[in-house]
Design an enzyme around this catalytic site. Structure first.
Site: not given
Ligand code: 5GP
Length: 148
Positions: A109, A111
């Protein structure tokens, strides 16, 4: 010592795979054949959204370039849309790989975060946003996408 294989295998029980399969809800802002975009549930700033490929990929270390290109094209669309939707001064794009790289959810993903002069980002994975605020922000982004 056991060596960790890189890239690690994709695990389809991750939260974003469940969102893609419709098993968990999300505030969708955009979808095409190859990509899906939705609001981050713990936004680091107003309008923080996420762009993912539909094709399974753990992160940038295992994604194929066709899927990655589609995701980046959607990231650019969303960057334009969030700047327009929130009258932002700029946008930050972030992407993390493996735990050591700051990755928490193991489906690739990006951001996309609107930025405002003098306003710092909130902590990563901080407070959960109210669903009605996420819904209202998603609506603004969808409206801006319609105008692109
Ligand atoms: P990363 O893997 O890039 O460090 O962060 C994962 C991102 O996913 C975080 O910004 C967190 O807030 C978001 N996130 C975690 N769980 C969920 C979820 O269930 N739904 C959504 N829409 N975002 C999520």
């Amino acid at each position: 010592m056991t060596e960790v294989e890189m890239p690690a295998a994709y695990d389809d029980t991750n939260i974003f795979a469940k969102i893609l399969r419709g098993e968990l809800p999300a505030h969708k802002v955009y979808e095409d054949d190859a990509t899906f975009a939705f609001m981050d549930i713990m936004p680091r700033g107003k309008g923080h959204c996420l762009v993912i490929p539909k094709k399974p990929a753990r992160n940038i270390l295992d994604v194929d370039t066709t899927s990655l290109s589609a995701v980046v094209a959607t990231v650019q669309k969303l960057a334009h849309a969030v700047v327009e939707a929130f009258d932002a001064d700029g946008a930050s794009i972030a992407q993390f790989n493996e735990s050591a790289g700051g990755q928490v959810v193991f489906h690739l993903h990006f951001h996309v975060i609107p930025r405002f002069e003098g306003v710092d980002l909130k902590p990563h994975s901080g407070d959960m946003e109210k669903p009605e605020i996420l819904a209202a922000n998603a609506e603004k982004i969808r409206a801006a996408l319609d105008q692109l």
